[in-house]
Design a protein around this motif. Structure first.
Motif, PDB file in Angstrom:
ATOM      1  N   TYR A 146      11.435  21.889  74.802  1.00  0.00           N
ATOM      2  CA  TYR A 146      11.553  22.722  73.607  1.00  0.00           C
ATOM      3  C   TYR A 146      12.544  22.138  72.613  1.00  0.00           C
ATOM      4  O   TYR A 146      12.319  22.169  71.385  1.00  0.00           O
ATOM      5  CB  TYR A 146      11.963  24.141  73.989  1.00  0.00           C
ATOM      6  CG  TYR A 146      12.125  25.058  72.803  1.00  0.00           C
ATOM      7  CD1 TYR A 146      11.007  25.531  72.109  1.00  0.00           C
ATOM      8  CD2 TYR A 146      13.392  25.434  72.347  1.00  0.00           C
ATOM      9  CE1 TYR A 146      11.148  26.360  71.003  1.00  0.00           C
ATOM     10  CE2 TYR A 146      13.539  26.261  71.244  1.00  0.00           C
ATOM     11  CZ  TYR A 146      12.412  26.724  70.577  1.00  0.00           C
ATOM     12  OH  TYR A 146      12.569  27.538  69.479  1.00  0.00           O
ATOM     13  N   LYS A 147      13.641  21.545  73.122  1.00  0.00           N
ATOM     14  CA  LYS A 147      14.668  20.986  72.231  1.00  0.00           C
ATOM     15  C   LYS A 147      14.107  19.866  71.352  1.00  0.00           C
ATOM     16  O   LYS A 147      14.611  19.608  70.247  1.00  0.00           O
ATOM     17  CB  LYS A 147      15.850  20.484  73.045  1.00  0.00           C
ATOM     18  CG  LYS A 147      15.528  19.364  74.020  1.00  0.00           C
ATOM     19  CD  LYS A 147      16.754  18.935  74.808  1.00  0.00           C
ATOM     20  CE  LYS A 147      16.424  17.882  75.853  1.00  0.00           C
ATOM     21  NZ  LYS A 147      15.890  16.641  75.268  1.00  0.00           N
ATOM     22  N   ASP A 148      13.067  19.197  71.856  1.00  0.00           N
ATOM     23  CA  ASP A 148      12.489  18.079  71.109  1.00  0.00           C
ATOM     24  C   ASP A 148      11.607  18.534  69.944  1.00  0.00           C
ATOM     25  O   ASP A 148      11.354  17.755  69.020  1.00  0.00           O
ATOM     26  CB  ASP A 148      11.669  17.185  72.040  1.00  0.00           C
ATOM     27  CG  ASP A 148      12.524  16.562  73.135  1.00  0.00           C
ATOM     28  OD1 ASP A 148      13.692  16.247  72.852  1.00  0.00           O
ATOM     29  OD2 ASP A 148      12.014  16.406  74.262  1.00  0.00           O
ATOM     30  N   GLU A 156      12.816  34.484  56.397  1.00  0.00           N
ATOM     31  CA  GLU A 156      13.270  33.246  57.041  1.00  0.00           C
ATOM     32  C   GLU A 156      12.337  32.075  56.727  1.00  0.00           C
ATOM     33  O   GLU A 156      12.777  30.932  56.572  1.00  0.00           O
ATOM     34  CB  GLU A 156      13.365  33.446  58.558  1.00  0.00           C
ATOM     35  CG  GLU A 156      14.422  34.440  58.992  1.00  0.00           C
ATOM     36  CD  GLU A 156      13.947  35.901  58.902  1.00  0.00           C
ATOM     37  OE1 GLU A 156      14.738  36.796  59.223  1.00  0.00           O
ATOM     38  OE2 GLU A 156      12.768  36.127  58.509  1.00  0.00           O
ATOM     39  N   LEU A 157      11.041  32.358  56.625  1.00  0.00           N
ATOM     40  CA  LEU A 157      10.094  31.320  56.261  1.00  0.00           C
ATOM     41  C   LEU A 157      10.302  30.891  54.811  1.00  0.00           C
ATOM     42  O   LEU A 157      10.220  29.698  54.480  1.00  0.00           O
ATOM     43  CB  LEU A 157       8.658  31.799  56.470  1.00  0.00           C
ATOM     44  CG  LEU A 157       7.561  30.803  56.085  1.00  0.00           C
ATOM     45  CD1 LEU A 157       7.659  29.542  56.935  1.00  0.00           C
ATOM     46  CD2 LEU A 157       6.185  31.434  56.215  1.00  0.00           C
ATOM     47  N   LEU A 190       9.728  28.055  63.349  1.00  0.00           N
ATOM     48  CA  LEU A 190      10.607  28.944  62.596  1.00  0.00           C
ATOM     49  C   LEU A 190      11.476  29.649  63.639  1.00  0.00           C
ATOM     50  O   LEU A 190      11.188  30.758  64.075  1.00  0.00           O
ATOM     51  CB  LEU A 190       9.791  29.942  61.779  1.00  0.00           C
ATOM     52  CG  LEU A 190      10.606  30.884  60.886  1.00  0.00           C
ATOM     53  CD1 LEU A 190      11.293  30.112  59.770  1.00  0.00           C
ATOM     54  CD2 LEU A 190       9.720  31.978  60.302  1.00  0.00           C
ATOM     55  N   HIS A 191      12.556  28.980  64.063  1.00  0.00           N
ATOM     56  CA  HIS A 191      13.338  29.482  65.192  1.00  0.00           C
ATOM     57  C   HIS A 191      14.442  30.452  64.772  1.00  0.00           C
ATOM     58  O   HIS A 191      15.168  30.964  65.630  1.00  0.00           O
ATOM     59  CB  HIS A 191      13.941  28.307  65.975  1.00  0.00           C
ATOM     60  CG  HIS A 191      14.716  27.336  65.134  1.00  0.00           C
ATOM     61  ND1 HIS A 191      15.969  27.601  64.640  1.00  0.00           N
ATOM     62  CD2 HIS A 191      14.389  26.101  64.689  1.00  0.00           C
ATOM     63  CE1 HIS A 191      16.396  26.576  63.939  1.00  0.00           C
ATOM     64  NE2 HIS A 191      15.452  25.644  63.942  1.00  0.00           N
ATOM     65  N   THR A 195       9.568  35.117  67.621  1.00  0.00           N
ATOM     66  CA  THR A 195       8.133  35.133  67.330  1.00  0.00           C
ATOM     67  C   THR A 195       7.343  34.925  68.615  1.00  0.00           C
ATOM     68  O   THR A 195       7.863  34.404  69.604  1.00  0.00           O
ATOM     69  CB  THR A 195       7.743  33.995  66.351  1.00  0.00           C
ATOM     70  OG1 THR A 195       8.049  32.734  66.956  1.00  0.00           O
ATOM     71  CG2 THR A 195       8.471  34.126  65.026  1.00  0.00           C
ATOM     72  N   TYR A 196       6.085  35.321  68.595  1.00  0.00           N
ATOM     73  CA  TYR A 196       5.157  34.851  69.615  1.00  0.00           C
ATOM     74  C   TYR A 196       4.799  33.406  69.267  1.00  0.00           C
ATOM     75  O   TYR A 196       4.729  33.035  68.091  1.00  0.00           O
ATOM     76  CB  TYR A 196       3.883  35.697  69.641  1.00  0.00           C
ATOM     77  CG  TYR A 196       4.111  37.126  70.081  1.00  0.00           C
ATOM     78  CD1 TYR A 196       4.569  37.419  71.354  1.00  0.00           C
ATOM     79  CD2 TYR A 196       3.851  38.183  69.210  1.00  0.00           C
ATOM     80  CE1 TYR A 196       4.781  38.735  71.762  1.00  0.00           C
ATOM     81  CE2 TYR A 196       4.060  39.501  69.608  1.00  0.00           C
ATOM     82  CZ  TYR A 196       4.528  39.770  70.875  1.00  0.00           C
ATOM     83  OH  TYR A 196       4.730  41.070  71.266  1.00  0.00           O
ATOM     84  N   LYS A 197       4.565  32.589  70.290  1.00  0.00           N
ATOM     85  CA  LYS A 197       4.280  31.174  70.058  1.00  0.00           C
ATOM     86  C   LYS A 197       3.055  30.762  70.868  1.00  0.00           C
ATOM     87  O   LYS A 197       2.964  31.036  72.061  1.00  0.00           O
ATOM     88  CB  LYS A 197       5.471  30.315  70.455  1.00  0.00           C
ATOM     89  CG  LYS A 197       6.766  30.651  69.706  1.00  0.00           C
ATOM     90  CD  LYS A 197       7.936  29.880  70.266  1.00  0.00           C
ATOM     91  CE  LYS A 197       9.222  30.272  69.573  1.00  0.00           C
ATOM     92  NZ  LYS A 197       9.617  31.683  69.843  1.00  0.00           N
ATOM     93  N   ILE A 198       2.120  30.092  70.190  1.00  0.00           N
ATOM     94  CA  ILE A 198       0.959  29.512  70.852  1.00  0.00           C
ATOM     95  C   ILE A 198       1.007  28.017  70.555  1.00  0.00           C
ATOM     96  O   ILE A 198       0.804  27.590  69.426  1.00  0.00           O
ATOM     97  CB  ILE A 198      -0.365  30.122  70.338  1.00  0.00           C
ATOM     98  CG1 ILE A 198      -0.292  31.662  70.334  1.00  0.00           C
ATOM     99  CG2 ILE A 198      -1.527  29.662  71.197  1.00  0.00           C
ATOM    100  CD1 ILE A 198      -1.517  32.329  69.752  1.00  0.00           C
TER     101      ILE A 198
END
Length: 439
Positions: free
Chosen positions: A73-75, A417-418, A81-82, A86-89
């Motif tokens: 995830y760090k990469d 935020e976006l 948009l952290h 959010t939900y993430k797919i």
């Protein structure tokens, strides 16, 4: 073997991995026949007059990834948009990554097309919506339909809203020398439902990537859908993004497209209004340099009375970049009291940059309010002189003017935020310091 022949032969292998008794099999079979007949679009077609796919057809793309990939995830955090939850797919080389994703079946369905295809519980939704808005004639759309297997499946039931926005992220690792991806998204918002979605395609290396994406969006009565496309990829990435939107009575759909990166980007955005009191919004900002190419093709079809559509696209083109805007509005005879607005404004900051803009209005009703406008030019010398007279150097003054020109499209972005993140990308592209790192 050219790309078309490779795709046709690959379909046979792909078909052997699928359930031949599934209803989608017939849809796929018809789609590949259509693509075989038509092939890739060429510049001989009016809609593709200024965009050529010839160079892509000469690349030896891998149709299916050969390696499994693991990313941390760090990469890839910077591509999300952290700042908010959010939900993430997340898809890596076309394959779903459960490790990087966060989906849910709590109240709403935020999951995968592969799950929808394979589980009977999703069958009623697929029967009603899948491949119903997408074109059966556009060759790249039918190519995607033929190979459709994975993508985002988002279903929002009546009177529901996800607890948080949804992000769809397609990653290409570059483990393949050249990779072709064909994601398929289905978004359904039932009556009085609401959803916010952010989508991004991102290559992680300089290896060649060609993404042929299809998204179908259905907004039922009183539904609200906000869809944001962030296109800021590497210079060896090409994207054809086909989006089809079907709206019913009193629904609101807003699509914002931010095109800042990639070698070749083609956005086909199609709105079909099938009801009254519908509101459709199409907005975009394009900032290009080098030899980048972005082509926006929009269609809003007003089929019923008392509806609105609003289009506002801004473009800034430097170096040898090329832009295309073709905006078409169709107003049927029955669609009285239509209010349709279209605006395309462009700035050329290089003598070698090019923009081709073509607004189209086909109006068959007589009680309507329709307008369109297009400007292509350079920065206002008087305004530039005013800023310089206040002690601002020419380079900074030019950047500030371009920033102000592009920034007003962000007014209708409903995720604060976006808005901040897009703001800083625009500022970075134009050389304006706003105190943020680039996305």
């Amino acid at each position: 073997m050219d790309l078309k022949d490779k795709l046709l032969s690959s379909f046979l292998a792909f078909e052997n991995t699928m359930d031949l008794n599934h209803p989608v099999h017939e849809v796929r079979s018809e789609a590949i026949k259509n693509f075989e007949e038509k092939g890739f679009p060429s510049k001989k077609e009016e809609a593709w007059k200024y965009t050529s796919l010839n160079s892509l057809q000469k690349v030896d793309f891998s149709i299916f990834p050969k390696q499994e990939n693991t990313l941390e995830y760090k990469d890839i955090k910077k591509y999300f948009l952290h700042e908010i939850d959010t939900y993430k797919i997340v898809f890596v080389d076309g394959v779903y990554s459960s490790y990087l994703s966060e989906t849910t079946h709590d109240v709403v369905d935020v999951c995968l097309m592969s799950s929808a295809f394979n589980k009977p519980m999703f069958r009623p939704v697929l029967d009603v919506y899948f491949n119903k808005a997408a074109s059966k004639d556009e060759s790249l759309t039918t190519l995607n339909t033929a190979f459709c297997r994975e993508g985002a499946y988002i279903y929002i039931p009546k009177n529901k809203m996800p607890k948080k926005p949804i992000q769809i992220l397609h990653l290409a690792t570059g483990n393949e020398a050249a990779l072709m991806l064909q994601p398929r998204n289905l978004i359904v918002a039932e009556q009085n439902a609401e959803v916010q979605i952010i989508e991004r395609h991102q290559s992680l290396t300089e290896n060649e990537v060609f993404t042929n994406c299809v998204t179908e969006i259905f907004a039922a009565k009183d539904a609200i859908v906000d869809y944001y496309k962030v296109q800021n990829d590497n210079n060896n990435a090409s994207l054809v993004d086909n989006t089809y939107i079907s709206q019913k009575d009193s629904s609101v759909v807003r699509v914002h497209t931010f095109s800042f990166g990639g070698k070749l980007t083609r956005n086909n955005l199609n709105f079909y209004q099938d009801g009254e009191r519908i509101d459709s919004t199409l907005k975009g900002v394009t900032i290009l340099g080098e030899k980048q190419h972005v082509d926006h093709h929009t269609l809003v079809h007003h089929a019923q009375p008392n509806c609105e559509s609003h289009q506002d696209y801004k473009g800034i083109f430097g170096e040898r970049s090329t832009g295309v805007f073709n905006g078409k509005i169709v107003v049927d005879k029955i669609a009285q009291k239509t209010d349709a607005f279209q605006q395309n404004n462009n700035i050329l900051i290089s003598d070698k940059a090019t923009i081709n803009s073509k607004p189209q209005l086909e109006i068959f009703a007589d009680d309507v309010k329709c307008s369109h406008g297009c400007t292509i030019g350079q920065l206002d010398e008087e305004a530039l002189f005013y800023l310089r007279s206040r002690g601002i150097p020419k380079k900074e003054a030019t950047a500030l003017m371009m920033y102000a020109f592009a920034n007003n499209v962000l007014e209708s972005v409903r995720i604060p935020e976006l808005k901040v993140r897009i703001n800083k990308i625009i500022a970075s592209k134009l050389g304006v310091r706003v105190g943020f790192d680039e996305l």
